[in-house]
Enzyme design. Structure first.
Site, short mmCIF file in Angstrom:
data_model
loop_
_atom_site.label_atom_id
_atom_site.label_comp_id
_atom_site.label_asym_id
_atom_site.label_seq_id
_atom_site.Cartn_x
_atom_site.Cartn_y
_atom_site.Cartn_z
N ASN A 132 -11.14 -2.37 -5.28
CA ASN A 132 -10.36 -1.40 -6.06
C ASN A 132 -11.02 -1.05 -7.41
O ASN A 132 -10.65 -0.06 -8.04
CB ASN A 132 -8.92 -1.89 -6.29
N ASP B 44 0.82 -1.21 0.00
CA ASP B 44 0.00 0.00 0.00
C ASP B 44 0.86 1.27 0.00
O ASP B 44 2.00 1.25 0.48
CB ASP B 44 -0.91 -0.03 1.24
C1 IPE Z 1 -5.49 -2.67 -0.12
O1 IPE Z 1 -5.12 -1.34 -0.30
C2 IPE Z 1 -5.51 -3.37 -1.45
C3 IPE Z 1 -4.21 -3.56 -2.08
C4 IPE Z 1 -3.05 -3.27 -1.59
C5 IPE Z 1 -4.26 -4.17 -3.38
P1 IPE Z 1 -6.23 -0.18 -0.44
O2 IPE Z 1 -5.47 1.07 -0.62
O3 IPE Z 1 -7.21 -0.53 -1.47
O4 IPE Z 1 -6.94 -0.25 0.99
P2 IPE Z 1 -7.80 0.84 1.76
O5 IPE Z 1 -8.86 1.32 0.81
O6 IPE Z 1 -6.88 1.94 2.15
O7 IPE Z 1 -8.35 0.11 2.95
C1 IPE Z 2 -1.49 0.34 -3.41
O1 IPE Z 2 -1.33 1.70 -3.43
C2 IPE Z 2 -1.86 -0.23 -4.74
C3 IPE Z 2 -3.26 -0.68 -4.85
C4 IPE Z 2 -4.16 -0.64 -3.91
C5 IPE Z 2 -3.69 -1.21 -6.13
P1 IPE Z 2 -2.54 2.71 -3.40
O2 IPE Z 2 -2.94 2.99 -4.80
O3 IPE Z 2 -3.63 2.23 -2.51
O4 IPE Z 2 -1.85 3.99 -2.77
P2 IPE Z 2 -2.48 4.99 -1.71
O5 IPE Z 2 -3.01 4.18 -0.57
O6 IPE Z 2 -3.57 5.73 -2.42
O7 IPE Z 2 -1.34 5.86 -1.31
MG MG Z 3 -4.07 2.45 -0.56
#
Ligand code: IPE
Ligand code: IPE
Ligand code: MG
Length: 247
Positions: free
Chosen positions: A76, A28
């Site tokens: 997502n 993340d």
């Molecule tokens: C969790 O991250 C999913 C992945 C890393 C693929 P998110 O960024 O989607 O999670 P939330 O929304 O902050 O809980």
């Molecule tokens: C993780 O990074 C990748 C996925 C969830 C696909 P994020 O895209 O969630 O990055 P933040 O949380 O917005 O910084």
């Molecule tokens: Mg995230």
């Protein structure tokens, strides 16, 4: 102390006989990494793929048996189309550049999640990867793509009900029976869960399987997560005493 000195030090401290068998990672913070640098979010995801490359190598060197990476959740899809499209272009790119090395390193690629709902090009890329590494006997590299734990559990319940109704399974339904209906069917539960970016939640990841996993959170954004960070987590894991409810 610089990174390579720290890595050397950690290598000495880590007990090679007692590395976690299965590490799961919620990768993340790609978006925030980019935002902090004034870059578009896609740049964060692009750099995140570089991190995947390094971490897969390092996990393999450490002798980890299974590495599960949360790459895209069932939730997502709610992101803007441009971001979803960009994320869906990454598996193909990753396998194109990494497959030869993964094959050489005896890594076996697997997928957990609802593959049927992935765009065809993603499904094809992953299938090609799993097919090409099917007979490998080294580390299992398990990608969670279009994965959501509640939907996995619900799917397991439905399949189980079908098998009970048709008489395919008879007798007692225990935890082992139930586990065999999950995507992770023959894999041991994660010993260690890592989440980057400072968030301290599970976000619908492996709810059943994480029952007794050790948790490790770091504020480092995924694109900056390094070999040293992984080794720190493994070392910290080795200092813990897992009790599983016993004394
Ligand atoms: C969790 O991250 C999913 C992945 C890393 C693929 P998110 O960024 O989607 O999670 P939330 O929304 O902050 O809980
Ligand atoms: C993780 O990074 C990748 C996925 C969830 C696909 P994020 O895209 O969630 O990055 P933040 O949380 O917005 O910084
Ligand atoms: Mg995230």
């Amino acid at each position: 102390m610089n990174n390579s000195q720290r890595e050397k030090e950690l290598k000495q401290k880590i007990d090679a006989e007692k590395v976690p068998r299965h590490i799961a990672i919620i990768m993340d913070g790609n978006g925030r990494w980019a935002l902090e640098k004034g870059l578009p979010r896609q740049e964060g995801h692009r750099q995140g793929v570089e991190t995947v490359r390094d971490i897969v190598r390092c996990a393999n060197e450490l002798g980890i048996s299974i590495l599960t990476l949360f790459a895209f959740s069932t939730e997502n899809w709610q992101r803007p189309a441009w971001e979803v499209n960009y994320l869906m272009s990454l598996p193909e790119k990753y396998f194109q550049s990494e497959l030869p090395e993964l094959k050489r390193n005896n890594v076996q690629i697997r997928l957990i999640g609802d593959a049927a709902r992935l765009p065809r090009k993603v499904r094809q890329a992953v299938e090609e990867g799993t097919e090409a590494t099917r007979d490998n006997t080294g580390m299992i590299l398990n990608f969670a793509l279009n994965y959501g734990s509640r939907s996995e559990i619900l799917r397991a319940v439905k399949l189980l009900v079908d098998d009970v109704t048709s008489g395919t399974i008879k007798g007692e339904i225990n935890e082992k029976t139930f586990s065999s209906y999950l995507y992770t069917v023959d894999m041991p539960d994660p010993d260690l869960l890592i989440r980057t970016s400072g968030e301290k939640r599970i976000s619908n990841f492996l709810l059943w399987q994480l029952a007794y996993s050790e948790l490790w959170f770091t504020s480092v954004f995924w694109p900056d997560f390094s070999r040293v960070d992984l080794m720190e987590a493994v070392h910290d894991y080795q200092l813990r005493r897992r009790r599983f409810g016993k004394l």
